[in-house]
Write an enzyme that holds these catalytic residues in place. Sequence first.
Site, short mmCIF file in Angstrom:
data_model
loop_
_atom_site.label_atom_id
_atom_site.label_comp_id
_atom_site.label_asym_id
_atom_site.label_seq_id
_atom_site.Cartn_x
_atom_site.Cartn_y
_atom_site.Cartn_z
N TYR A 80 0.84 -1.20 0.00
CA TYR A 80 0.00 0.00 0.00
C TYR A 80 0.88 1.26 0.00
O TYR A 80 2.05 1.21 0.39
CB TYR A 80 -0.88 0.02 1.25
CG TYR A 80 -1.89 -1.09 1.28
CD1 TYR A 80 -3.02 -1.05 0.47
CD2 TYR A 80 -1.73 -2.17 2.13
CE1 TYR A 80 -3.95 -2.06 0.50
CE2 TYR A 80 -2.66 -3.20 2.18
CZ TYR A 80 -3.77 -3.14 1.35
OH TYR A 80 -4.70 -4.14 1.39
N HIS A 82 1.22 3.85 1.88
CA HIS A 82 1.95 4.26 3.08
C HIS A 82 2.50 3.08 3.86
O HIS A 82 2.53 3.08 5.10
CB HIS A 82 1.07 5.16 3.95
CG HIS A 82 1.06 6.55 3.42
ND1 HIS A 82 2.13 7.40 3.57
CD2 HIS A 82 0.17 7.20 2.65
CE1 HIS A 82 1.88 8.54 2.96
NE2 HIS A 82 0.70 8.45 2.39
N SER A 83 3.00 2.10 3.12
CA SER A 83 3.53 0.89 3.74
C SER A 83 4.74 1.17 4.63
O SER A 83 5.72 1.79 4.20
CB SER A 83 3.92 -0.08 2.63
OG SER A 83 4.80 -1.05 3.13
N ASN A 84 4.65 0.68 5.86
CA ASN A 84 5.81 0.73 6.75
C ASN A 84 6.89 -0.25 6.28
O ASN A 84 8.08 0.01 6.39
CB ASN A 84 5.40 0.36 8.17
CG ASN A 84 4.39 1.33 8.73
OD1 ASN A 84 4.64 2.53 8.74
ND2 ASN A 84 3.25 0.83 9.18
N CYS A 86 7.61 -1.16 3.22
CA CYS A 86 8.38 -0.60 2.10
C CYS A 86 9.40 0.43 2.59
O CYS A 86 10.54 0.46 2.14
CB CYS A 86 7.45 0.03 1.07
SG CYS A 86 6.52 -1.20 0.13
#
Length: 350
Positions: A80, A82-84, A86
Site C-alpha cells: 500500500y 503508506h507501507s511501513n 516498504c
Amino acid sequence: MNEANVFRHLQQVARVSLGLYPTPIHEAPRLGEAIGGVNLYVKREDLSGLAFGGNKVRTLEYTMAAALEAGADCVVAAAYAHSNHCRQAAAAAARLGLEAYVLLRVGIQSDVWQGNMLLDQILGAHVELVEAPGLDEVRAIAEARCHALADEGRRPFQVTLTLTVRTLATVGALGGYLELRAQLRRLKIKPDFIYISSAGATLAGALLGVGLLGEHTRVVGVSAEGLAEERTALVSDLVDRAATRLDLPSPDLARVEWRIDDAFVAPAYGVTNPSAIDALHLAARTEGLLLDPVYTAKGLAGLTAHVRSGKVPPGSTVVFVHTGGTPNLFSYAEQIEPGLATHSGESARA
Ligand SMILES: Cc1ncc(COP(=O)(O)O)c(C=O)c1O
C-alpha cells in the site's frame, strides 16, 4: 521444548543485523489505569532503530540476508502507498548498499507525500505509484518488475508479499518473542495477556514461541486488515511454515489460548475510526506514547474495549506490543486532528 533449543534452531537461519535490539519494554501505569485498571507494559518494537523502526526490521534482518545469499543487487518492495514495510525495506537496502524499487498502490492517502512516502524518497528508493484492485495484483506487478529487472541483467529479490517473506517474518517475530520473554523474566513479570496489532506474521511468531514452550499466556491479535476467520487460517499456516523452516515441530495451537479480533478494522484497512483515534490520543496524553493510526491505535482500541467489557479482567498483567508505523501520524493528520488540517495554504488556526 526448552528455550535454548528453540534459540539454537533460530540461530541457524541466516540473518543480517539491521535493528537495535533488544527493543525496550516499559510500564505504562497511567494508560493502564485509564483503560480500566490493568498492569500495562509496552514492548517498543517501534524503537527498533532503523529509519523510525517498526516490526518489519526483524523481518528484513532475515529477508535481506536471503537477498544477499541469492546474490541480489537490488530489492523490490511493493504494498500500500503508506507501507511501513516498504519504508523499512528502502532503509535496509540503503544500509546494505542495494538499490530499492518501491511500488506503492494508489488509493489510501496516496496523494499525501508525507510520512512513509516522503521517507521512501529520502531513503533513495525508486518509487513508483501503481494502480491495482488489491494486493494480489500488486504482488503480480512486483513479480513482473523483478522479471523486467532480471531481463536488464539485474539481480532483484522481492522483499514483500511473498510466502517466503511471510515465513521469514514469522521466524523474525519468534526472535522478538524470545527477546520479550527474557525481558519479562528479568522483570519478574508473568503476563496474563499479550496484545499485538497483527493478524499475520508478528502474531504467528509469538504463537510459535508460546506453543513450542508450552506457556499459558493468552495471545490476542487485533486485526487492522482482514477478517478473523481468514486470518486465523493464515496465521496457523505461518506457524507451521516457520516451524518447518526452523526444523522444529509444529506446536499444537489448539493448546494455546489465542484469537484474532477483527472488530476494529472498520471502516476499512488504512482508514481510522473513532475508537482508534481516541486510543491514539489517550496513549499520547497519559504516557507521551505515540501510536500509529493504521495498526497500533486499532490495537489499543481493541485492548481498551476488552478491558472495559471484562474480557480482560481488571488487575490483569498485559503486554501491548507497539509494532511501529508512527511516520503515518503525519500522512493521516487530517483524520487524526481534523480541526488542524490545512487546505490550500490556509493557516491551521485561522
Ligand atoms: C506498524 C505495523 N504494525 C503491525 C503490522 C502487522 O504486521 P503483521 O501482520 O505482518 O504481523 C504492520 C505490517 O505492515 C505494521 O506496519
